[in-house]
Design a protein around this motif. Sequence first.
Motif, PDB file in Angstrom:
ATOM      1  N   VAL A  83       0.865  -1.200  -0.017  1.00  0.00           N
ATOM      2  CA  VAL A  83      -0.005   0.000  -0.039  1.00  0.00           C
ATOM      3  C   VAL A  83       0.990   1.114  -0.039  1.00  0.00           C
ATOM      4  O   VAL A  83       0.548   2.372  -0.711  1.00  0.00           O
ATOM      5  N   VAL A  84       1.847   1.262   0.831  1.00  0.00           N
ATOM      6  CA  VAL A  84       2.798   2.532   0.988  1.00  0.00           C
ATOM      7  C   VAL A  84       3.496   2.674  -0.401  1.00  0.00           C
ATOM      8  O   VAL A  84       3.773   3.746  -0.803  1.00  0.00           O
ATOM      9  N   GLN A  85       4.000   1.897  -0.988  1.00  0.00           N
ATOM     10  CA  GLN A  85       4.898   1.755  -2.181  1.00  0.00           C
ATOM     11  C   GLN A  85       3.772   2.107  -3.105  1.00  0.00           C
ATOM     12  O   GLN A  85       4.219   2.976  -4.073  1.00  0.00           O
ATOM     13  N   ALA A 128       8.303  10.084   4.127  1.00  0.00           N
ATOM     14  CA  ALA A 128       7.035  10.103   4.512  1.00  0.00           C
ATOM     15  C   ALA A 128       6.496   8.889   5.029  1.00  0.00           C
ATOM     16  O   ALA A 128       6.758   7.645   4.650  1.00  0.00           O
ATOM     17  N   SER A 129       5.632   8.906   6.041  1.00  0.00           N
ATOM     18  CA  SER A 129       4.975   7.947   6.416  1.00  0.00           C
ATOM     19  C   SER A 129       3.542   7.425   5.473  1.00  0.00           C
ATOM     20  O   SER A 129       3.266   8.365   4.906  1.00  0.00           O
ATOM     21  N   GLY A 130       2.936   6.350   5.759  1.00  0.00           N
ATOM     22  CA  GLY A 130       1.727   6.031   4.986  1.00  0.00           C
ATOM     23  C   GLY A 130       0.748   7.027   5.221  1.00  0.00           C
ATOM     24  O   GLY A 130       0.245   7.361   4.305  1.00  0.00           O
ATOM     25  N   TRP A 189      13.933  18.903  -2.420  1.00  0.00           N
ATOM     26  CA  TRP A 189      13.222  19.081  -1.042  1.00  0.00           C
ATOM     27  C   TRP A 189      12.068  18.134  -0.970  1.00  0.00           C
ATOM     28  O   TRP A 189      11.649  17.285  -0.151  1.00  0.00           O
ATOM     29  N   ALA A 190      11.422  18.206  -2.309  1.00  0.00           N
ATOM     30  CA  ALA A 190      10.343  17.290  -2.571  1.00  0.00           C
ATOM     31  C   ALA A 190      10.476  15.846  -2.551  1.00  0.00           C
ATOM     32  O   ALA A 190       9.732  15.058  -1.796  1.00  0.00           O
ATOM     33  N   GLU A 191      11.556  15.646  -3.128  1.00  0.00           N
ATOM     34  CA  GLU A 191      11.867  14.316  -3.322  1.00  0.00           C
ATOM     35  C   GLU A 191      12.109  13.607  -2.029  1.00  0.00           C
ATOM     36  O   GLU A 191      11.895  12.495  -1.653  1.00  0.00           O
ATOM     37  N   GLN A 192      12.814  14.422  -1.150  1.00  0.00           N
ATOM     38  CA  GLN A 192      13.224  14.024   0.282  1.00  0.00           C
ATOM     39  C   GLN A 192      12.022  13.757   1.112  1.00  0.00           C
ATOM     40  O   GLN A 192      12.222  12.855   1.785  1.00  0.00           O
TER      41      GLN A 192
END
Length: 346
Positions: free
Chosen positions: A292-294, A322-324, A314-317
């Motif tokens: 689900v997270v992937q 990030a958590s689910g 910064w967005a990629e990082q």
Amino acid sequence: MSSVTNPHDHVFRQTFGQPEVAAGYFRHNLPKELLKHIDLETLERTPDTFVDPELHPSASDLLYTVDWSPARNSGASQGKEKLLLYLLLEHKSYADPLAVFQLLRYMVRIWEKHCGEHPKTTTLPPVYPMIIYHGARPWRYPVNFHSLFTVQEPALLAHLPEFSPVLQDFSQLDDQDIRGGVSARTVLLILKHVFRDDLPERLPEILAQAGEMLENKNGREIIFTLLYYLTEGTGKLDEKTLGTVLENSVHGGGIMQSFLKKYYNQGLEQGVQQGLEQGVQQGMQQGVQQGVVQGELRVLSRLLRKRFGELPEWAEQMLKEASGAMLEVWSERILTAVTLEDVFAE
């Protein structure tokens, strides 16, 4: 849809393959002399395709049967025999000089199948062949079978097959002259403008005219199919441009949110499926959660790039860390966010 060899044929089959869409088209485009004999309520699509397997990437046929009553609406007594009229639709996004020959091959196969199912028959059901064309250039080839022969001697032609399919070149019609039910007309208008530079300008008006399609599930599915065709199938519009275009449409906001939400959900379902497969080795619950997270991360990244362009570092990082739960929040924000910063706002 991007993996489809011919997205034009694919979207045509997905939309005109639905009897209610085809019925709307036939109701406005068949001659009145035929319409008074047929009952479009009996329209039924046959599951067969008569395209050669080697031609599938470049050819698309749709076949419908409809009840034919010789005395329908005439006031005379109805005949007892139930007759069929085969309505053959051939879609073309490019001008094909041998299209008439291709149709004849389809028609022969239809009759061969009929004879196989009715071995004692001594008659054949009629076939009404139509070519729907929306290419970038006008159709320039004759549409009668005799024109294909190298010798045009009347004494010879009199003994050779001859027929003329109905050609409807929508690329040359004014928009107001394109007829059909709401769904059929919407599809035809988009197919017409897909090869034109004015697509972004015309799309809001086309969608505004198709507003009633949003009132039922099937209509919304057709709109989604068409938007997916314009973005993923043909690459004529990216999601960012589509969002800008839809802002000028009466129903644009709702369409865009539904489109992105379904696009997202499809990717999420793929992620869950991957998680289930991983779960066989890693443990079912853990595999599903990872899947689900992937799935959320993959689809969210793709949507962000299509809507806002290449992502900054910064967005990629932030996506990587990030958590689910946070991915879910950002996925909901993308439906209404105007800028990339809006998606990642605290």
